[in-house]
Scaffold this motif. Structure first.
Motif, PDB file in Angstrom:
ATOM      1  N   THR A   1       0.735  -1.116  -0.285  1.00 15.25           N
ATOM      2  CA  THR A   1      -0.038   0.089   0.028  1.00 15.25           C
ATOM      3  C   THR A   1       0.834   1.157  -0.099  1.00 15.25           C
ATOM      4  O   THR A   1       2.069   1.174   0.313  1.00 15.25           O
ATOM      5  CB  THR A   1      -0.944  -0.025   1.231  1.00 15.25           C
ATOM      6  N   LEU A   2       0.347   2.341  -0.347  1.00 17.85           N
ATOM      7  CA  LEU A   2       0.984   3.637  -0.419  1.00 17.85           C
ATOM      8  C   LEU A   2       0.286   4.780   0.178  1.00 17.85           C
ATOM      9  O   LEU A   2      -1.285   4.617   0.452  1.00 17.85           O
ATOM     10  CB  LEU A   2       1.319   4.171  -2.131  1.00 17.85           C
ATOM     11  N   SER A   3       0.677   5.783   0.703  1.00 16.53           N
ATOM     12  CA  SER A   3       0.083   6.861   1.279  1.00 16.53           C
ATOM     13  C   SER A   3       0.307   8.039   0.352  1.00 16.53           C
ATOM     14  O   SER A   3       1.519   8.183  -0.071  1.00 16.53           O
ATOM     15  CB  SER A   3       0.533   7.085   2.656  1.00 16.53           C
ATOM     16  N   ASP A   4      -0.642   8.828   0.156  1.00 13.34           N
ATOM     17  CA  ASP A   4      -0.486  10.120  -0.700  1.00 13.34           C
ATOM     18  C   ASP A   4      -0.001  11.108   0.077  1.00 13.34           C
ATOM     19  O   ASP A   4      -0.635  11.490   1.407  1.00 13.34           O
ATOM     20  CB  ASP A   4      -1.961  10.396  -1.433  1.00 13.34           C
ATOM     21  N   ASN A   5       0.896  12.040  -0.229  1.00 13.61           N
ATOM     22  CA  ASN A   5       1.103  13.218   0.334  1.00 13.61           C
ATOM     23  C   ASN A   5       1.190  14.503  -0.457  1.00 13.61           C
ATOM     24  O   ASN A   5       1.720  14.323  -1.891  1.00 13.61           O
ATOM     25  CB  ASN A   5       2.640  13.150   0.858  1.00 13.61           C
ATOM     26  N   ASP A   6       0.988  15.436  -0.264  1.00  8.39           N
ATOM     27  CA  ASP A   6       1.081  16.584  -0.989  1.00  8.39           C
ATOM     28  C   ASP A   6       1.225  17.925   0.011  1.00  8.39           C
ATOM     29  O   ASP A   6       0.900  17.904   1.083  1.00  8.39           O
ATOM     30  CB  ASP A   6       0.078  16.818  -2.057  1.00  8.39           C
ATOM     31  N   HIS A   7       1.683  19.241  -0.858  1.00 10.79           N
ATOM     32  CA  HIS A   7       1.597  20.136  -0.008  1.00 10.79           C
ATOM     33  C   HIS A   7       1.887  21.281  -1.139  1.00 10.79           C
ATOM     34  O   HIS A   7       2.197  21.039  -2.291  1.00 10.79           O
ATOM     35  CB  HIS A   7       2.883  20.520   1.007  1.00 10.79           C
TER      36      HIS A   7
END
Length: 984
Positions: free
Chosen positions: A159-165
């Motif tokens: 699984t992956l976790s989404d990150n952004d800023h």
């Protein structure tokens, strides 16, 4: 008629050659995009979340700028986890990976992606480029591996976790993270109300799905520009007017893929500048492609262009034991009296120590202060401080960057055995007149950037002075310093002439002067002068050559005026004329070669003693001048063997010639030089003595994972000039001695290894380095040595061995509301006299700690951003007390008539441990785009705990006894306030 036919034939040949060159140029660039390794494929059956853009494996047709060349209609795929872009080869149908650091930008799905301004190893969508209001907005997106989970029928999937800023960059270059309209409004207080009203009128929402478009519109509204920005439909840039009707002989589309051959891209000297300041522009003209422009920094060769200057990951870089920072870091580190100080930042790094507060020089990994090479625009600085070490000689407002090499020292540097500190002046803005000024408790400084010929010639001027006499006036009468005076000034300048896109000339000038006295009976003074010129040429796409030359000067004097009949001046001076040719050659995508030559001529006036006036009975005396020629040739090879393994190997061959004319003492063989075994004194001319030796440099890096690597390195060094002093610091009365027939050069080797880890979100860096260093022929003074005005200095010094070893641990948080670093260092620095010619060696020939041996040291530099304008900074330092020598007893001197201390072992005691905490509160300027002046304040306290840290222990005879006293430089807390003004 024959002449006309011949001329016509020549013209035809030139035209045909140009068409062929255009064709081969286009072919070369076209091929280069598809020569990378094949993109590794995921076993998608094992993944619950797809690592690619938008969670699918689709290829997106778009554009990409690679090595400055723009390619249209390219099939692209963006891996959000690995942060790399793959391109689909049109002939083979294979996805390959271009060199990511040479991708200027790419466009797909309506977005333009560039390197993240905060991290060049990551990409970000450019939502606002700042072209109409100077405000830039970027959207960074990345995925992080989140382990395996169970999904139906007990199947484990990755699984992956989404990150952004969202990153906003103000016109001042300040970087902030924003999420909603109020975050943007807080950055522009004078427009706060209008921005909020605009968001309300437009009915903007900032949930995850709408945030991108809403933020883009808000940013575009700054300064009343109500220009709509559609973040999802960026249009291709239009070609410049002068290129619209240009017919080219070939196009990329019609080049046969099967017949691609190597060629050289055509360089256009008529460039278009798109960046202000020190950057220039590189332009490729490729048939069928529009002009591509990219920023080219001075320390990058033509084929190494990176659009945004993000930080380099310590995990991915091949060097170890190296630290590089820009002066912007200084504003968040508290310092004495509020003066931004480059050297104080260097002292916060692991492995770098000093013997005490306000001391000149610094020690790197157990080395002496003279074993550090300090370069300012290529020239050597022999005393890098003002006011006894209270301030550095470098004006931080005029410095572009600072780089420290503790190990893995590049082969182009030589002459010192511990470290190299490289300080580069910045270049003035070529398009706009700007400047800055600062007023502090003790110093004031100003910096001006003047464009003379727009985009071609600029001038940087800076000055600094002090008004520190007032602080001495406030001392008590008992101190003896109440009537003292202390002042300094320094001036600097950089003239830059950019002839064209390929050639640039820089001329540097620097002058600093110190003068101080503790009473009317004495005075001291010293000065540095450095002048140099640098010519840089990009010879072709792969080769860059830099030629530098200069003149360095340092001198000091000490006046004694207590008795007019004994008034005298003691002085010393050194001149150094030098030149260096450095060539960097990029062999292939994964291989590069650096090579060059260096030469420097020394002229040392070892001492001069002369009367100050006609009333003085002092007989003038002068040591003979020493001259020498030091030269070197070097080559450095770097190779990325695989994606995981890279190596660097270098060889430097150095030669030192001691030159005449001068008198040389000849002593008996197999005995230490002394007056008793002096055989004769000869007058020699020409080359008196030659020393030469190879120096080896090697380093390697192996990446265990993308964010986890190990490194190792080994280097050998030689040093042909020595600082002669019986103190552990650099003082204004130190002298420098060249190697000669009786004094051998210092030499040393160091082996180091390290492990480096970066968290997947790149918010934290952890490193651990260990090293072992060995030193030979370090000059140590004998007991009762006479070091000043000594014509036979070799009789009062003894060559000594040294060793140093240690472990450096560091945790760093590069950015965020809380940022900074914490480090712990365990290190030892030991000396030993085991020369068989010495009858009674120091400490019975055993290893003993050097004056700068500090086993334990803890440092913490932390900054907390309370709001966008207000921040809190702290600097903490703890270190084991340094060694000192205490007397074993006392004896009565009949000749002097009082008691004197009696010493046995050297450095047999330690002064108390050192602890200091500095605090500061910083107020940043408002971000008013139309303001001419921008002011900032810093309010802080140096040594907030008011500790009386011992600098040294000295002994005074009082009657029939001798008493020891601890000397503290800053025995109390020192509050300060500093005002900085910048205008543009």
């Amino acid at each position: 008629m024959k002449k006309e036919l011949l001329l016509l034939a020549c013209i035809t040949l030139v035209v045909q050659h140009t068409e062929a060159q255009d064709y081969f140029s286009a072919a070369s660039d076209y091929a280069r995009l598809y020569v990378g390794p094949v993109e590794p494929q995921y076993q998608l059956s094992k993944w619950h979340d797809i690592p690619y853009y938008k969670g699918n494996t689709n290829m997106y047709k778009g554009r990409i700028s690679y090595y400055g060349v723009v390619y249209n209609d390219v099939e692209l795929r963006f891996d959000l986890m690995k942060q790399h872009v793959a391109v689909l080869s049109p002939k083979a149908g294979i996805c390959c990976l271009p060199d990511q650091k040479h991708i200027d930008w790419f466009e797909m799905d309506g977005y333009r992606f560039v390197h993240d301004p905060e991290d060049s190893t990551r990409y970000a969508a450019q939502l606002c480029d700042g072209s109409h209001n100077g405000v830039q907005l970027y959207h960074s997106m990345w995925k992080v591996y989140n382990g395996e989970k169970t999904f139906g029928e007990r199947k484990f999937r990755k699984t992956l976790s989404d990150n952004d800023h969202y990153t906003l960059i103000t016109p001042n270059g300040e970087t902030y993270h924003v999420k909603r309209a109020k975050d943007v409004a807080a950055l522009f207080p004078e427009q706060k109300k209008q921005i909020k009203q605009f968001a309300k009128q437009q009915h903007l929402t900032f949930n995850k799905n709408k945030r991108e478009q809403s933020l883009a519109k808000v940013v575009a509204s700054v300064i009343g520009e109500r220009k709509e920005i559609t973040a999802t439909h960026l249009q291709p840039e239009a070609a410049p007017e002068r290129d619209k009707n240009k017919e080219l002989s070939a196009t990329i589309a019609n080049i046969p893929v099967d017949s691609l051959i190597a060629g050289i891209p055509v360089l256009d000297s008529d460039t278009i500048s798109i960046t202000a300041g020190s950057a220039n522009t590189r332009t490729y003209i490729v048939p069928g492609a529009k002009k591509a422009r990219a920023s080219l920094a001075d320390d990058q060769e033509l084929a190494e262009i990176v659009v945004v200057a993000g930080r380099q990951s310590v995990v991915q870089s091949t060097t170890m034991g190296a630290e590089k920072f820009k002066p912007q870091l200084l504003k968040n580190i508290p310092s004495a009296f509020g003066e931004s100080d480059i050297m104080k930042v260097v002292l916060t790094l692991p492995g770098v120590t000093t013997v005490g507060e306000a001391s000149s020089g610094y020690n790197v990994r157990g080395g002496a202060t003279d074993q550090n090479l300090i370069l300012f625009n290529g020239g050597t600085v022999y005393n890098p401080t003002h006011l006894f070490g209270l301030f550095t000689s470098f004006n931080s407002d005029a410095v572009e960057d600072v780089e420290l090499f503790k190990s893995s020292i590049p082969a182009e540097y030589g002459g010192r055995i511990s470290s190299v500190l490289k300080v580069n002046s910045k270049e003035a803005n070529m398009r706009k007149f700007t400047g800055s000024a600062s007023i502090g408790a003790l110093t004031s400084k100003a910096n001006l950037e003047i464009p003379i010929v727009k985009d071609h010639v600029s001038l940087l001027l800076n000055a600094r002075t002090t008004y520190s006499d007032w602080i001495l006036k406030h001392l008590s009468e008992d101190s003896g310093y109440k009537n003292g005076k202390a002042n300094f000034y320094d001036f600097g300048g950089v003239l830059t002439w950019k002839l064209n896109n390929l050639h640039r000339l820089k001329i540097f000038g620097y002058l600093s002067k110190d003068k101080f006295s503790f009473s009317s009976d004495d005075s001291y003074g010293y000065q540095n002068r450095n002048f140099s010129a640098e010519w840089r040429s990009i010879l072709n796409e792969k080769i860059t050559a830099t030629l530098t030359a200069g003149l360095d000067h340092y001198d000091y004097y000490n006046d004694e005026k207590a008795k007019p009949t004994m008034a005298a001046r003691l002085s010393f001076g050194i001149d150094q004329l030098w030149a260096k040719l450095h060539i960097r050659h990029r062999l292939t995508e994964n291989q590069s070669l650096s090579y060059g030559l260096s030469v420097q001529h020394y002229n040392v006036q070892g001492g001069k003693y002369e009367p100050l006036s006609e009333e003085s009975y002092i007989n003038p005396d002068q040591l003979q001048k020493e001259k020498a020629l030091e030269s070197g040739a070097y080559i450095d090879y770097e190779h990325l063997l695989t994606e995981k393994l890279s190596v660097s190997a270098g060889l430097r061959y150095s030669m030192f010639n001691a030159l005449g004319p001068r008198d040389v003492n000849i002593y008996a063989d197999q005995e230490l030089p002394s007056q008793e075994n002096l055989l004769e004194t000869r007058h020699k001319t020409g080359i008196i003595k030659t020393f030469q030796a190879p120096e080896f440099r090697f380093s390697a890096r192996y990446a265990i994972q993308d964010n986890f690597s190990i490194k190792a390195g080994f280097n050998t060094m030689h040093q042909y000039i020595h600082k002669v002093s019986n103190t552990s610091i650099m003082s204004p009365t130190d002298i420098w001695k060249l190697s000669d027939l009786n004094i051998k050069p210092q030499n040393g080797w160091q082996i180091a290894a390290g492990i480096y880890y970066e968290t997947p979100d790149k918010n934290y860096e952890f490193s651990a380095e260990t090293y072992y260093k060995h030193i030979s022929n370090y000059l140590n003074y004998r007991s009762s040595a006479v070091l000043l005005m000594n014509p036979h200095l070799e009789t009062d010094v003894i060559p000594t061995k040294g060793k140093a070893y240690g472990v450096e641990l560091q945790a760093k948080k590069p950015y965020g509301k809380l940022n900074g670093w914490v480090s712990y260092t365990y290190s030892r620095s030991l000396l030993r006299q085991d020369d068989k010619r010495v009858a009674t060696p120091l400490n019975d020939g055993d290893w003993y700690p050097s004056e700068y041996d500090r086993p334990h040291e803890v440092k913490a530099v932390l900054n907390y951003k309370i709001t966008e304008r207000y921040s809190f900074s702290s600097n903490f330092n703890y270190a084991t007390g340094r060694p000192t020598t205490v007397p074993a007893g006392q004896f009565y001197n009949n000749k002097l008539g009082y008691y004197l201390p009696y010493y046995t072992e050297r450095n047999n005691y330690r002064i108390p441990d050192y602890t200091r905490l500095d605090l500061a509160f910083n107020i940043e300027p408002t971000h008013r785009l139309t303001a001419f002046f921008h002011t900032s304040f810093s309010i802080g306290v140096y040594n907030a705990l008011a500790r009386k840290n011992a600098y040294n222990i000295y002994y005074v005879t009082e009657g029939s006894s001798i008493k020891g006293y601890k000397l503290s430089v800053f025995g109390t807390a020192i509050p300060y306030i500093s005002l900085n003004v910048r205008f543009n």
